[in-house]
Design a protein around this motif. Sequence first.
Motif, PDB file in Angstrom:
ATOM      1  N   ILE A 157      18.224 -20.954   4.302  1.00 62.76           N
ATOM      2  CA  ILE A 157      18.730 -20.954   2.933  1.00 62.76           C
ATOM      3  C   ILE A 157      17.568 -20.751   1.981  1.00 62.76           C
ATOM      4  O   ILE A 157      16.654 -21.586   1.919  1.00 62.76           O
ATOM      5  CB  ILE A 157      19.472 -22.254   2.609  1.00 62.76           C
ATOM      6  N   GLU A 158      17.616 -19.627   1.237  1.00 64.95           N
ATOM      7  CA  GLU A 158      16.558 -19.327   0.279  1.00 64.95           C
ATOM      8  C   GLU A 158      16.920 -19.857  -1.103  1.00 64.95           C
ATOM      9  O   GLU A 158      18.097 -20.014  -1.438  1.00 64.95           O
ATOM     10  CB  GLU A 158      16.328 -17.808   0.146  1.00 64.95           C
ATOM     11  N   SER A 159      15.891 -20.083  -1.894  1.00 67.49           N
ATOM     12  CA  SER A 159      16.077 -20.445  -3.294  1.00 67.49           C
ATOM     13  C   SER A 159      14.821 -20.050  -4.052  1.00 67.49           C
ATOM     14  O   SER A 159      13.795 -19.726  -3.443  1.00 67.49           O
ATOM     15  CB  SER A 159      16.356 -21.936  -3.449  1.00 67.49           C
ATOM     16  N   GLY A 160      14.920 -20.080  -5.382  1.00 67.42           N
ATOM     17  CA  GLY A 160      13.737 -19.846  -6.202  1.00 67.42           C
ATOM     18  C   GLY A 160      13.681 -18.493  -6.881  1.00 67.42           C
ATOM     19  O   GLY A 160      12.776 -18.242  -7.679  1.00 67.42           O
ATOM     20  N   GLY A 161      14.621 -17.610  -6.573  1.00 71.26           N
ATOM     21  CA  GLY A 161      14.621 -16.324  -7.246  1.00 71.26           C
ATOM     22  C   GLY A 161      14.982 -16.473  -8.711  1.00 71.26           C
ATOM     23  O   GLY A 161      15.396 -17.532  -9.169  1.00 71.26           O
ATOM     24  N   GLY A 162      14.806 -15.384  -9.455  1.00 73.32           N
ATOM     25  CA  GLY A 162      15.145 -15.410 -10.866  1.00 73.32           C
ATOM     26  C   GLY A 162      14.547 -14.215 -11.575  1.00 73.32           C
ATOM     27  O   GLY A 162      14.116 -13.253 -10.943  1.00 73.32           O
ATOM     28  N   SER A 163      14.544 -14.305 -12.893  1.00 71.30           N
ATOM     29  CA  SER A 163      14.000 -13.233 -13.726  1.00 71.30           C
ATOM     30  C   SER A 163      12.697 -13.689 -14.357  1.00 71.30           C
ATOM     31  O   SER A 163      12.591 -14.820 -14.833  1.00 71.30           O
ATOM     32  CB  SER A 163      15.010 -12.850 -14.812  1.00 71.30           C
ATOM     33  N   VAL A 164      11.729 -12.797 -14.385  1.00 68.97           N
ATOM     34  CA  VAL A 164      10.416 -13.125 -14.926  1.00 68.97           C
ATOM     35  C   VAL A 164       9.820 -11.859 -15.523  1.00 68.97           C
ATOM     36  O   VAL A 164      10.162 -10.747 -15.104  1.00 68.97           O
ATOM     37  CB  VAL A 164       9.517 -13.716 -13.823  1.00 68.97           C
ATOM     38  N   GLN A 165       8.955 -12.020 -16.475  1.00 65.75           N
ATOM     39  CA  GLN A 165       8.261 -10.883 -17.052  1.00 65.75           C
ATOM     40  C   GLN A 165       7.076 -10.479 -16.179  1.00 65.75           C
ATOM     41  O   GLN A 165       6.533 -11.304 -15.428  1.00 65.75           O
ATOM     42  CB  GLN A 165       7.795 -11.211 -18.463  1.00 65.75           C
ATOM     43  N   ALA A 166       6.703  -9.235 -16.300  1.00 67.88           N
ATOM     44  CA  ALA A 166       5.560  -8.730 -15.544  1.00 67.88           C
ATOM     45  C   ALA A 166       4.338  -9.607 -15.801  1.00 67.88           C
ATOM     46  O   ALA A 166       4.081 -10.034 -16.931  1.00 67.88           O
ATOM     47  CB  ALA A 166       5.270  -7.293 -15.934  1.00 67.88           C
ATOM     48  N   GLY A 167       3.614  -9.880 -14.731  1.00 65.56           N
ATOM     49  CA  GLY A 167       2.454 -10.754 -14.816  1.00 65.56           C
ATOM     50  C   GLY A 167       2.756 -12.201 -14.511  1.00 65.56           C
ATOM     51  O   GLY A 167       1.833 -13.009 -14.330  1.00 65.56           O
ATOM     52  N   GLY A 168       4.041 -12.534 -14.452  1.00 62.50           N
ATOM     53  CA  GLY A 168       4.440 -13.911 -14.195  1.00 62.50           C
ATOM     54  C   GLY A 168       4.444 -14.260 -12.721  1.00 62.50           C
ATOM     55  O   GLY A 168       4.057 -13.459 -11.859  1.00 62.50           O
ATOM     56  N   SER A 169       4.917 -15.471 -12.428  1.00 66.00           N
ATOM     57  CA  SER A 169       4.915 -15.994 -11.057  1.00 66.00           C
ATOM     58  C   SER A 169       6.264 -16.604 -10.715  1.00 66.00           C
ATOM     59  O   SER A 169       6.999 -17.059 -11.602  1.00 66.00           O
ATOM     60  CB  SER A 169       3.831 -17.072 -10.904  1.00 66.00           C
ATOM     61  N   LEU A 170       6.572 -16.583  -9.439  1.00 69.23           N
ATOM     62  CA  LEU A 170       7.742 -17.266  -8.903  1.00 69.23           C
ATOM     63  C   LEU A 170       7.379 -17.846  -7.545  1.00 69.23           C
ATOM     64  O   LEU A 170       6.509 -17.314  -6.848  1.00 69.23           O
ATOM     65  CB  LEU A 170       8.917 -16.303  -8.732  1.00 69.23           C
ATOM     66  N   LYS A 171       8.073 -18.917  -7.163  1.00 72.54           N
ATOM     67  CA  LYS A 171       7.906 -19.474  -5.835  1.00 72.54           C
ATOM     68  C   LYS A 171       9.259 -19.486  -5.137  1.00 72.54           C
ATOM     69  O   LYS A 171      10.198 -20.129  -5.595  1.00 72.54           O
ATOM     70  CB  LYS A 171       7.351 -20.894  -5.881  1.00 72.54           C
ATOM     71  N   GLN A 212      17.673 -13.062  -5.410  1.00 67.65           N
ATOM     72  CA  GLN A 212      17.298 -11.934  -6.270  1.00 67.65           C
ATOM     73  C   GLN A 212      16.072 -12.277  -7.094  1.00 67.65           C
ATOM     74  O   GLN A 212      15.998 -13.346  -7.718  1.00 67.65           O
ATOM     75  CB  GLN A 212      18.464 -11.593  -7.209  1.00 67.65           C
ATOM     76  N   VAL A 213      15.124 -11.359  -7.118  1.00 64.47           N
ATOM     77  CA  VAL A 213      13.953 -11.451  -7.985  1.00 64.47           C
ATOM     78  C   VAL A 213      13.965 -10.228  -8.892  1.00 64.47           C
ATOM     79  O   VAL A 213      14.031  -9.089  -8.411  1.00 64.47           O
ATOM     80  CB  VAL A 213      12.647 -11.496  -7.169  1.00 64.47           C
ATOM     81  N   THR A 214      13.916 -10.462 -10.185  1.00 67.32           N
ATOM     82  CA  THR A 214      13.917  -9.377 -11.163  1.00 67.32           C
ATOM     83  C   THR A 214      12.704  -9.528 -12.065  1.00 67.32           C
ATOM     84  O   THR A 214      12.515 -10.585 -12.680  1.00 67.32           O
ATOM     85  CB  THR A 214      15.195  -9.385 -12.006  1.00 67.32           C
ATOM     86  N   VAL A 215      11.888  -8.493 -12.122  1.00 63.20           N
ATOM     87  CA  VAL A 215      10.684  -8.511 -12.936  1.00 63.20           C
ATOM     88  C   VAL A 215      10.832  -7.449 -14.021  1.00 63.20           C
ATOM     89  O   VAL A 215      11.012  -6.269 -13.732  1.00 63.20           O
ATOM     90  CB  VAL A 215       9.425  -8.232 -12.096  1.00 63.20           C
ATOM     91  N   SER A 216      10.762  -7.875 -15.259  1.00 63.74           N
ATOM     92  CA  SER A 216      10.907  -6.960 -16.378  1.00 63.74           C
ATOM     93  C   SER A 216       9.542  -6.599 -16.960  1.00 63.74           C
ATOM     94  O   SER A 216       8.614  -7.410 -16.926  1.00 63.74           O
ATOM     95  CB  SER A 216      11.798  -7.584 -17.452  1.00 63.74           C
ATOM     96  N   SER A 217       9.463  -5.411 -17.509  1.00 60.12           N
ATOM     97  CA  SER A 217       8.188  -4.950 -18.075  1.00 60.12           C
ATOM     98  C   SER A 217       8.046  -5.366 -19.522  1.00 60.12           C
ATOM     99  O   SER A 217       8.974  -5.849 -20.147  1.00 60.12           O
ATOM    100  CB  SER A 217       8.109  -3.427 -17.961  1.00 60.12           C
TER     101      SER A 217
END
Length: 132
Positions: free
Chosen positions: A5-19, A127-132
């Motif tokens: 079971i995965e978790s931790g995805g989301g939306s972040v701006q370029a240069g950011g971090s996710l775990k 889902q991981v979404t990275v916006s510019s």
Amino acid sequence: QVRLIESGGGSVQAGGSLKLSCVASGGTFRNFAMGWFRHAPGQDREFVAGINGSGSTTNYGSNAEGRFIIAVEAAKNTVYLHMNELKPEDTAVYYCAANNVEPNYYCSGSTCYAVDLNYDYWGQGTQVTVSS
């Protein structure tokens, strides 16, 4: 039956971090080889990083080297993917995978590749979404 079971995805701006986190159940965690893959629309699923159950061996794809870190916390049956310096091209569904046997890694220099068919167990993806 092994369940991931995965978790931790989301939306972040370029240069950011996710775990990202992946909790495994139904097996002996230290015996697993764990991996992270990602699948972007219109592209093949690709290897991101792999680690053995003890955490003593790690391998990274060219898309992850220098920015992502894979780690395990055996006491929690959990594998993590720390993603830093995220780029829009990192946008994808990220999948956790596990196998009872260490997969073959194909390495060139410091980066490696593992075939997704060598992993028997898969999570549902996050889902991981990275916006510019």
